[in-house]
Design an enzyme around this catalytic site. Structure first.
Site, PDB file in Angstrom:
ATOM      1  N   TRP A  14     -15.269  10.215  22.789  1.00 19.00           N
ATOM      2  CA  TRP A  14     -16.059   9.548  21.748  1.00 19.00           C
ATOM      3  C   TRP A  14     -16.358   8.105  22.134  1.00 19.00           C
ATOM      4  O   TRP A  14     -17.471   7.622  21.946  1.00 19.00           O
ATOM      5  CB  TRP A  14     -15.324   9.649  20.428  1.00 19.00           C
ATOM      6  CG  TRP A  14     -16.081   9.300  19.180  1.00 19.00           C
ATOM      7  CD1 TRP A  14     -15.538   8.716  18.081  1.00 19.00           C
ATOM      8  CD2 TRP A  14     -17.469   9.516  18.858  1.00 19.00           C
ATOM      9  NE1 TRP A  14     -16.504   8.552  17.099  1.00 19.00           N
ATOM     10  CE2 TRP A  14     -17.693   9.032  17.552  1.00 19.00           C
ATOM     11  CE3 TRP A  14     -18.535  10.065  19.555  1.00 19.00           C
ATOM     12  CZ2 TRP A  14     -18.937   9.074  16.925  1.00 19.00           C
ATOM     13  CZ3 TRP A  14     -19.794  10.113  18.926  1.00 19.00           C
ATOM     14  CH2 TRP A  14     -19.965   9.615  17.632  1.00 19.00           C
ATOM     15  N   ARG A  33      -7.179   2.169  29.747  1.00 16.93           N
ATOM     16  CA  ARG A  33      -5.967   1.878  30.506  1.00 16.93           C
ATOM     17  C   ARG A  33      -5.764   2.862  31.663  1.00 16.93           C
ATOM     18  O   ARG A  33      -4.927   2.625  32.541  1.00 16.93           O
ATOM     19  CB  ARG A  33      -4.745   1.919  29.588  1.00 16.93           C
ATOM     20  CG  ARG A  33      -4.405   3.305  29.055  1.00 16.93           C
ATOM     21  CD  ARG A  33      -3.094   3.322  28.262  1.00 16.93           C
ATOM     22  NE  ARG A  33      -3.246   2.738  26.948  1.00 16.93           N
ATOM     23  CZ  ARG A  33      -2.692   1.586  26.603  1.00 16.93           C
ATOM     24  NH1 ARG A  33      -1.997   0.883  27.474  1.00 16.93           N
ATOM     25  NH2 ARG A  33      -2.845   1.121  25.388  1.00 16.93           N
ATOM     26  N   LYS A 106      -9.766   9.602  13.059  1.00 16.22           N
ATOM     27  CA  LYS A 106      -9.724  10.272  11.763  1.00 16.22           C
ATOM     28  C   LYS A 106      -8.332  10.850  11.538  1.00 16.22           C
ATOM     29  O   LYS A 106      -7.777  11.495  12.428  1.00 16.22           O
ATOM     30  CB  LYS A 106     -10.753  11.398  11.714  1.00 16.22           C
ATOM     31  CG  LYS A 106     -12.194  10.933  11.906  1.00 16.22           C
ATOM     32  CD  LYS A 106     -13.159  12.107  12.000  1.00 16.22           C
ATOM     33  CE  LYS A 106     -14.588  11.631  12.200  1.00 16.22           C
ATOM     34  NZ  LYS A 106     -15.557  12.746  12.302  1.00 16.22           N
ATOM     35  N   ALA A 139     -18.960  14.324  20.344  1.00 18.45           N
ATOM     36  CA  ALA A 139     -19.206  13.291  21.350  1.00 18.45           C
ATOM     37  C   ALA A 139     -20.206  13.748  22.406  1.00 18.45           C
ATOM     38  O   ALA A 139     -21.086  12.984  22.817  1.00 18.45           O
ATOM     39  CB  ALA A 139     -17.885  12.902  22.016  1.00 18.45           C
ATOM     40  N   LYS A 190     -10.923  17.280   6.836  1.00 17.36           N
ATOM     41  CA  LYS A 190     -11.794  18.331   7.379  1.00 17.36           C
ATOM     42  C   LYS A 190     -11.221  18.904   8.664  1.00 17.36           C
ATOM     43  O   LYS A 190     -11.475  20.072   8.993  1.00 17.36           O
ATOM     44  CB  LYS A 190     -13.214  17.803   7.575  1.00 17.36           C
ATOM     45  CG  LYS A 190     -13.350  16.633   8.556  1.00 17.36           C
ATOM     46  CD  LYS A 190     -13.564  17.060   9.992  1.00 17.36           C
ATOM     47  CE  LYS A 190     -13.604  15.861  10.914  1.00 17.36           C
ATOM     48  NZ  LYS A 190     -13.801  16.230  12.329  1.00 17.36           N
ATOM     49  N   ASP A 243     -19.389  16.647   7.760  1.00 16.54           N
ATOM     50  CA  ASP A 243     -18.356  16.719   8.792  1.00 16.54           C
ATOM     51  C   ASP A 243     -17.604  18.044   8.714  1.00 16.54           C
ATOM     52  O   ASP A 243     -17.230  18.634   9.728  1.00 16.54           O
ATOM     53  CB  ASP A 243     -17.399  15.542   8.625  1.00 16.54           C
ATOM     54  CG  ASP A 243     -16.838  15.056   9.958  1.00 16.54           C
ATOM     55  OD1 ASP A 243     -17.140  15.667  10.993  1.00 16.54           O
ATOM     56  OD2 ASP A 243     -16.110  14.046   9.955  1.00 16.54           O
ATOM     57  N   THR A 247     -17.361  20.784  11.840  1.00 14.76           N
ATOM     58  CA  THR A 247     -16.067  21.002  12.479  1.00 14.76           C
ATOM     59  C   THR A 247     -15.553  22.420  12.272  1.00 14.76           C
ATOM     60  O   THR A 247     -14.811  22.933  13.099  1.00 14.76           O
ATOM     61  CB  THR A 247     -15.035  19.985  11.958  1.00 14.76           C
ATOM     62  OG1 THR A 247     -15.617  18.683  11.955  1.00 14.76           O
ATOM     63  CG2 THR A 247     -13.814  19.949  12.827  1.00 14.76           C
ATOM     64  N   SER A 253     -15.663  22.047  18.453  1.00 11.71           N
ATOM     65  CA  SER A 253     -14.602  21.509  17.607  1.00 11.71           C
ATOM     66  C   SER A 253     -13.219  21.794  18.199  1.00 11.71           C
ATOM     67  O   SER A 253     -12.818  22.951  18.360  1.00 11.71           O
ATOM     68  CB  SER A 253     -14.687  22.119  16.203  1.00 11.71           C
ATOM     69  OG  SER A 253     -13.520  21.833  15.459  1.00 11.71           O
ATOM     70  N   ARG A 254     -12.480  20.747  18.508  1.00 15.11           N
ATOM     71  CA  ARG A 254     -11.132  20.924  19.052  1.00 15.11           C
ATOM     72  C   ARG A 254     -10.213  21.575  18.026  1.00 15.11           C
ATOM     73  O   ARG A 254      -9.384  22.417  18.361  1.00 15.11           O
ATOM     74  CB  ARG A 254     -10.555  19.570  19.464  1.00 15.11           C
ATOM     75  CG  ARG A 254     -11.350  18.845  20.524  1.00 15.11           C
ATOM     76  CD  ARG A 254     -10.853  17.420  20.683  1.00 15.11           C
ATOM     77  NE  ARG A 254     -11.755  16.622  21.488  1.00 15.11           N
ATOM     78  CZ  ARG A 254     -11.694  15.312  21.600  1.00 15.11           C
ATOM     79  NH1 ARG A 254     -10.755  14.641  20.939  1.00 15.11           N
ATOM     80  NH2 ARG A 254     -12.546  14.646  22.350  1.00 15.11           N
ATOM     81  N   ASN A 255     -10.328  21.150  16.779  1.00 15.98           N
ATOM     82  CA  ASN A 255      -9.442  21.681  15.745  1.00 15.98           C
ATOM     83  C   ASN A 255      -9.725  23.151  15.470  1.00 15.98           C
ATOM     84  O   ASN A 255      -8.794  23.936  15.280  1.00 15.98           O
ATOM     85  CB  ASN A 255      -9.580  20.835  14.482  1.00 15.98           C
ATOM     86  CG  ASN A 255      -9.039  19.434  14.676  1.00 15.98           C
ATOM     87  OD1 ASN A 255      -7.839  19.217  14.689  1.00 15.98           O
ATOM     88  ND2 ASN A 255      -9.930  18.474  14.870  1.00 15.98           N
TER      89      ASN A 255
END
Length: 332
Positions: A14, A33, A106, A139, A190, A243, A247, A253-255
């Site tokens: 993202w 990093r 989030k 993203a 969500k 959203d 999602t 969607s990762r979730n």
């Protein structure tokens, strides 16, 4: 003409996507990093770990030194996962980076159960203009320049309108909102519903079940959000319904992918290792379920997801319990 000097903190998918799209109108420094990510982005102009296959514009300045990244910033964009937000804020505070700040993470902070704006207030104080950028946005699609609409929410309505206008452009539409609590709650819960939707789809329950789950999930989100001080209308907009739809249904969607894998019987540790990215709904489910119990708010879908993720219940057993609940009058 470049409008703002932006420092984007963390180069995950993202953060990198925002650097790509915002560098067309703003001076952008992107900090990370991770040494391999810095090397790839500087030499290959690509973030092969988190956003492979998408070129990074030459205008994006890659920084490995946090102090250098924020030295001249007029706006900080925090793109760290929620678990890293507080630590990042402390680093920035120690550097004296007291400039307007927005974040894109989030969820509810692990252990404290606090929303991001509460964490920001504790670490930065109340005097910094700040807000959240949230809404239905993968993203990869943002980075590809596909049309996207999001919300910039802040307790300070004027700040929300000004920053939304600055970030709005091209195929990224940014709407201002003064309901920070509602926008953050919608964006957080969500992800829990997306895990539930993935479980439902993975068990082969069909489109009817997914539609019912999303509808009743939105009712749960709204109940909690209003109890925390959010405005009911927010949950009908981009930070709520928008959203949630994306999602729960989108293959990126990762979730949702976590839910699909749970339905297939994979252990959570394996799922998260294979995912390679943070799925905020996993930690959020525990925090929201505990918060709902403490407030006396009925959130059966959230509780079922928490039971599957953290209390050892099987996906099929949890769903059967949901289906076995007594019928009620439909209401938020």
């Amino acid at each position: 003409m470049l409008n703002l000097r932006l420092s984007i903190i963390a180069a995950g998918a993202w953060g990198t996507a925002l650097a790509i799209v915002l560098s067309a109108r703003h001076e952008v420094a992107l900090w990370t990093r991770e040494d391999d990510v810095v090397r790839d982005m500087r030499t290959q102009r690509e973030n092969r770990r988190f956003l492979p296959g998408i070129s990074l514009p030459a205008a994006v300045r890659i920084e490995a030194d946090l102090a250098a990244a924020v030295a001249t910033a007029e706006l900080l964009v925090l793109a760290t996962p929620l678990a890293g937000l507080r630590g990042t804020l402390r680093q920035l505070r120690d550097l004296g980076a007291a400039v307007p700040t927005i974040w894109v993470c989030k969820g509810f902070e692990p252990d404290s159960g606090k929303l991001p704006h509460q964490v920001v207030a504790e670490e930065f104080g109340e005097g910094i203009a700040c807000g959240v950028l949230t809404g239905p946005s993968f993203a990869e699609e943002v980075a590809q320049g596909l049309p996207t609409a999001v919300t910039l929410a802040s307790h300070d309505g004027e700040f929300a309108r000004r920053i939304a206008a600055e970030l709005h452009g091209g195929r990224l539409r940014v709407y201002a909102n003064d309901d920070l609590i509602g926008a953050e709650t919608g964006g957080a819960v969500k992800n829990v519903m997306a895990i539930a939707a993935g479980i439902s789809d993975g068990l082969g329950f069909g489109h009817n079940a997914r539609a019912a789950l999303m509808t009743r999930g939105l009712a749960e989100i709204t109940r909690l959000g209003v109890a925390l001080g959010g405005q009911p209308g927010t949950f009908m907009g981009l930070a709520g319904m928008g959203d949630l739809i994306l999602t729960c249904t989108g293959d990126l969607s990762r979730n949702r992918r976590v839910g699909l894998a749970l339905a297939a019987g994979k252990p959570l540790s394996q799922i998260l290792a294979e995912l390679g990215h943070v799925a905020e709904g996993v930690g959020t489910a525990r925090e929201v379920a505990a918060l709902a119990r403490g407030l006396g708010i009925d959130m059966p879908i959230t509780d079922a997801v928490d039971a599957i993720l953290h209390r050892g219940e099987s996906a099929l057993d949890a769903v059967e319990k949901l289906l076995g609940r007594d019928p009620k009058v439909e209401a938020v």
